[in-house]
Write a protein that holds these residues in place. Sequence first.
Motif, short mmCIF file in Angstrom:
data_model
loop_
_atom_site.label_atom_id
_atom_site.label_comp_id
_atom_site.label_asym_id
_atom_site.label_seq_id
_atom_site.Cartn_x
_atom_site.Cartn_y
_atom_site.Cartn_z
N LYS A 102 30.76 17.41 -6.55
CA LYS A 102 30.21 16.37 -5.67
C LYS A 102 29.35 16.93 -4.55
O LYS A 102 29.48 16.54 -3.39
CB LYS A 102 31.34 15.50 -5.11
CG LYS A 102 32.15 14.76 -6.17
CD LYS A 102 31.29 13.83 -7.00
CE LYS A 102 32.08 13.07 -8.04
NZ LYS A 102 32.19 13.78 -9.33
N MET A 103 28.44 17.83 -4.91
CA MET A 103 27.45 18.33 -3.95
C MET A 103 26.41 17.24 -3.77
O MET A 103 25.74 16.85 -4.73
CB MET A 103 26.80 19.61 -4.47
CG MET A 103 25.63 20.09 -3.65
SD MET A 103 26.05 20.73 -2.04
CE MET A 103 26.59 22.36 -2.49
N ALA B 11 22.48 21.88 1.75
CA ALA B 11 23.27 22.19 0.55
C ALA B 11 23.63 23.68 0.52
O ALA B 11 24.76 24.04 0.17
CB ALA B 11 22.51 21.79 -0.71
N LEU C 277 26.45 24.20 2.97
CA LEU C 277 27.69 23.66 2.42
C LEU C 277 28.26 24.59 1.35
O LEU C 277 29.47 24.87 1.34
CB LEU C 277 27.45 22.27 1.83
CG LEU C 277 27.33 21.12 2.80
CD1 LEU C 277 26.70 19.90 2.14
CD2 LEU C 277 28.71 20.76 3.38
N LEU C 278 27.41 25.06 0.45
CA LEU C 278 27.87 25.93 -0.62
C LEU C 278 28.40 27.24 -0.06
O LEU C 278 29.45 27.73 -0.51
CB LEU C 278 26.72 26.18 -1.61
CG LEU C 278 27.09 26.90 -2.89
CD1 LEU C 278 28.16 26.14 -3.67
CD2 LEU C 278 25.84 27.08 -3.75
N ILE D 251 33.32 23.80 -7.85
CA ILE D 251 32.43 23.12 -6.91
C ILE D 251 32.10 21.76 -7.51
O ILE D 251 31.73 21.67 -8.68
CB ILE D 251 31.13 23.92 -6.68
CG1 ILE D 251 31.44 25.30 -6.08
CG2 ILE D 251 30.14 23.13 -5.84
CD1 ILE D 251 31.95 25.27 -4.67
N THR E 256 26.02 20.89 -13.55
CA THR E 256 24.97 20.03 -13.00
C THR E 256 24.17 19.46 -14.16
O THR E 256 24.12 20.05 -15.25
CB THR E 256 24.06 20.81 -12.02
OG1 THR E 256 23.20 19.89 -11.35
CG2 THR E 256 23.24 21.87 -12.71
N TYR F 158 21.30 26.31 -7.75
CA TYR F 158 22.48 27.14 -8.02
C TYR F 158 22.09 28.54 -8.48
O TYR F 158 22.74 29.52 -8.10
CB TYR F 158 23.40 26.45 -9.03
CG TYR F 158 24.05 25.22 -8.46
CD1 TYR F 158 24.91 25.31 -7.36
CD2 TYR F 158 23.81 23.96 -8.99
CE1 TYR F 158 25.50 24.19 -6.81
CE2 TYR F 158 24.40 22.83 -8.44
CZ TYR F 158 25.25 22.96 -7.35
OH TYR F 158 25.83 21.83 -6.81
N THR G 176 23.39 15.73 -0.82
CA THR G 176 22.68 15.75 0.45
C THR G 176 21.91 14.44 0.56
O THR G 176 21.25 14.03 -0.40
CB THR G 176 21.69 16.94 0.52
OG1 THR G 176 22.41 18.15 0.30
CG2 THR G 176 21.01 17.01 1.88
N THR H 190 27.67 16.61 1.66
CA THR H 190 29.07 16.92 1.37
C THR H 190 29.17 17.77 0.12
O THR H 190 28.25 17.77 -0.72
CB THR H 190 29.91 15.63 1.20
OG1 THR H 190 31.29 15.99 1.09
CG2 THR H 190 29.50 14.83 -0.02
N VAL H 191 30.25 18.51 0.00
CA VAL H 191 30.61 19.22 -1.21
C VAL H 191 32.13 19.29 -1.27
O VAL H 191 32.80 19.29 -0.23
CB VAL H 191 29.99 20.65 -1.28
CG1 VAL H 191 30.60 21.58 -0.24
CG2 VAL H 191 30.13 21.24 -2.68
N THR H 192 32.66 19.31 -2.47
CA THR H 192 34.10 19.39 -2.67
C THR H 192 34.44 20.69 -3.38
O THR H 192 33.79 21.06 -4.36
CB THR H 192 34.61 18.19 -3.50
OG1 THR H 192 34.32 16.98 -2.77
CG2 THR H 192 36.09 18.28 -3.77
#
Length: 179
Positions: free
Chosen positions: A96-97, A109, A112-113, A94, A132, A142, A99, A77-79
């Motif tokens: 709450k990344m 990931a 998702l990104l 970005i 991070t 990243y 996996t 998930t990612v928010t």
Amino acid sequence: MQHATVQITPLKNDAPTLHALSELLISTVAHGGSVSFMHPLSEADARAFWQGSLAAAEQGGRIILGAFDATGILTGTVTLLLDLPPNQPHRAEIAKMMTAKAHRGKGIAAALLAEAEKLALRHGRTLLTLDTAEDEGAAGFYEKAGYQRTGIIPDFALKPHGGLTGTIIFWKKLHPAAS
């Protein structure tokens, strides 16, 4: 969006989603993921966090994406945080990344990104920021995704199992033509 055998979709506020997100958060924290919580994380606290986050998503303040494998299991998930101050309508964050440990290293990931970046552009956001952990964080990930390191804030937060870690601030300019 499909990436390998992963389907990425915005998440809805329902009981199965809430349960899957809570389990992923608890597992991430238990395995040392620095996502604002301490180990052990209770199911009640994880559920409360995701209930608030999903409610904010329903109001348009954020988009929570989920990556699902071929069997329908949530693997990541990612928010994308959209609800920022009025003087920052061009920016999103970005957050709450995560996996699932068994699914790391499979491009989840990155997928998702990439989807979060596309959605940011669709919402008129051309600057993304994130942070991070300095210790055992995802800085290399990243950087490979084109994010620029701004700097490190020392002793920013506690690691999930204790001890302080710095946080690294990143940013990336998005270009609409590239979407």
